[in-house]
Design a protein around this motif. Structure first.
Motif, PDB file in Angstrom:
ATOM      1  N   VAL A 237       0.898  -1.090  -0.068  1.00 44.08           N
ATOM      2  CA  VAL A 237       0.007  -0.039   0.079  1.00 44.08           C
ATOM      3  C   VAL A 237       0.889   1.236  -0.009  1.00 44.08           C
ATOM      4  N   VAL A 238       0.649   2.118  -0.926  1.00 45.93           N
ATOM      5  CA  VAL A 238       1.307   3.389  -1.067  1.00 45.93           C
ATOM      6  C   VAL A 238       0.194   4.430  -0.823  1.00 45.93           C
ATOM      7  N   GLN A 239       0.779   5.736  -0.467  1.00 54.79           N
ATOM      8  CA  GLN A 239       0.077   6.919   0.081  1.00 54.79           C
ATOM      9  C   GLN A 239      -0.866   7.387  -1.124  1.00 54.79           C
ATOM     10  N   ASP A 240      -0.471   7.411  -2.268  1.00 56.68           N
ATOM     11  CA  ASP A 240      -1.353   7.846  -3.493  1.00 56.68           C
ATOM     12  C   ASP A 240      -0.954   7.055  -4.610  1.00 56.68           C
ATOM     13  N   ALA A 241      -1.450   7.189  -5.586  1.00 57.22           N
ATOM     14  CA  ALA A 241      -1.302   6.776  -6.947  1.00 57.22           C
ATOM     15  C   ALA A 241      -0.322   7.237  -7.881  1.00 57.22           C
ATOM     16  N   ARG A 242       0.255   8.295  -7.543  1.00 59.49           N
ATOM     17  CA  ARG A 242       1.188   9.128  -8.287  1.00 59.49           C
ATOM     18  C   ARG A 242       2.639   8.829  -8.027  1.00 59.49           C
ATOM     19  N   GLY A 243       3.437   8.708  -8.994  1.00 53.25           N
ATOM     20  CA  GLY A 243       4.682   8.501  -8.980  1.00 53.25           C
ATOM     21  C   GLY A 243       5.526   9.283 -10.226  1.00 53.25           C
ATOM     22  N   VAL A 244       6.857   9.137 -10.137  1.00 54.69           N
ATOM     23  CA  VAL A 244       7.405   9.683 -11.264  1.00 54.69           C
ATOM     24  C   VAL A 244       8.466   8.941 -11.915  1.00 54.69           C
ATOM     25  N   ILE A 245       8.419   8.855 -13.205  1.00 51.37           N
ATOM     26  CA  ILE A 245       9.132   7.644 -14.074  1.00 51.37           C
ATOM     27  C   ILE A 245      10.368   8.629 -14.351  1.00 51.37           C
ATOM     28  N   LEU A 246      11.681   7.970 -14.102  1.00 53.99           N
ATOM     29  CA  LEU A 246      12.845   8.820 -14.530  1.00 53.99           C
ATOM     30  C   LEU A 246      13.387   7.801 -15.621  1.00 53.99           C
ATOM     31  N   VAL A 247      13.700   8.945 -16.819  1.00 54.39           N
ATOM     32  CA  VAL A 247      14.307   8.293 -17.919  1.00 54.39           C
ATOM     33  C   VAL A 247      15.837   7.747 -17.928  1.00 54.39           C
ATOM     34  N   VAL A 248      15.914   6.423 -18.108  1.00 57.28           N
ATOM     35  CA  VAL A 248      17.479   6.095 -17.719  1.00 57.28           C
ATOM     36  C   VAL A 248      17.779   5.420 -19.108  1.00 57.28           C
ATOM     37  N   ASP A 249      19.051   4.925 -19.123  1.00 56.86           N
ATOM     38  CA  ASP A 249      19.803   4.117 -20.384  1.00 56.86           C
ATOM     39  C   ASP A 249      19.739   2.984 -19.891  1.00 56.86           C
ATOM     40  N   ARG A 250      19.810   2.505 -18.603  1.00 56.33           N
ATOM     41  CA  ARG A 250      19.962   1.085 -17.866  1.00 56.33           C
ATOM     42  C   ARG A 250      19.308   1.200 -16.582  1.00 56.33           C
ATOM     43  N   PHE A 251      18.855  -0.170 -16.413  1.00 51.91           N
ATOM     44  CA  PHE A 251      18.213  -0.418 -15.119  1.00 51.91           C
ATOM     45  C   PHE A 251      19.281  -0.771 -13.928  1.00 51.91           C
ATOM     46  N   PRO A 252      18.938  -0.264 -12.831  1.00 53.34           N
ATOM     47  CA  PRO A 252      19.871  -0.335 -11.840  1.00 53.34           C
ATOM     48  C   PRO A 252      19.833  -2.009 -11.247  1.00 53.34           C
TER      49      PRO A 252
END
Length: 180
Positions: free
Chosen positions: A165-180
């Protein structure tokens, strides 16, 4: 006396087989992953993603505000489980207003991670959505409030096993060139 002689022969034979008296070799080193067990599995970005994101007007490091799961586009808390999702950019204009960004959510004990590897672009005919096409994409989910301490959205264990469960349904997608 003959009993002692047999024991000596057995010891000599054992030493010749490397069972105690031979040269010891170093054990082979086993490569261990430094990746924490709660991190999502390793993934690679699609090879064409950087070129396609550039065509969409995106640069590495850009942050796209989104509704993390389009099925939970409402105010208030959201409940997630590890699965495929479509995220909707919260933009009024530009290239991203007709895009849904797709990927996978991974629920850990304390975070929800997102790995986005494609986008669906809608196109219109006569003012109506005609269809969509898929393009490669590469992005990770950040918490809009806490992204300074790592990736993913801070979460609490959900009421059902494997949910968060998270506080709200919003987030941010960070544009990357590789996954951590």
């Amino acid at each position: 006396m003959s009993g002692g002689r047999h024991i000596g022969l057995i010891l000599v034979a054992a030493g010749g087989l490397g069972l105690g008296g031979g040269c010891a070799s170093k054990p082979a080193l086993v490569a261990e992953s430094q990746r924490p067990s709660w991190m999502p599995p390793e993934m690679k970005c699609p090879q064409e993603a950087p070129e396609q994101m550039k065509k969409m007007g995106l640069m590495l490091g850009d942050r796209i505000p989104v509704v993390v799961d389009e099925t939970q586009n409402r105010p208030g808390s959201a409940r997630y489980k590890s699965r495929f999702v479509m995220s909707v950019p919260k933009v009024e204009e530009g290239e991203l207003k007709d895009v849904s960004i797709a990927g996978y959510l991974y629920v850990a004990n304390h975070r929800v991670f997102g790995r986005y590897d494609r986008a669906y672009v809608r196109y219109y005919e006569d003012g109506k959505v005609r269809d969509f096409y898929e393009v490669p994409f590469c992005g990770v989910l950040l918490d809009p409030r806490w992204d300074k301490d790592g990736e993913g959205i801070l979460s609490y264990p959900g009421p059902e096993r494997g949910t968060a469960v998270v506080q709200d349904a919003r987030g941010v997608i960070l544009v990357v060139d590789r996954f951590p």
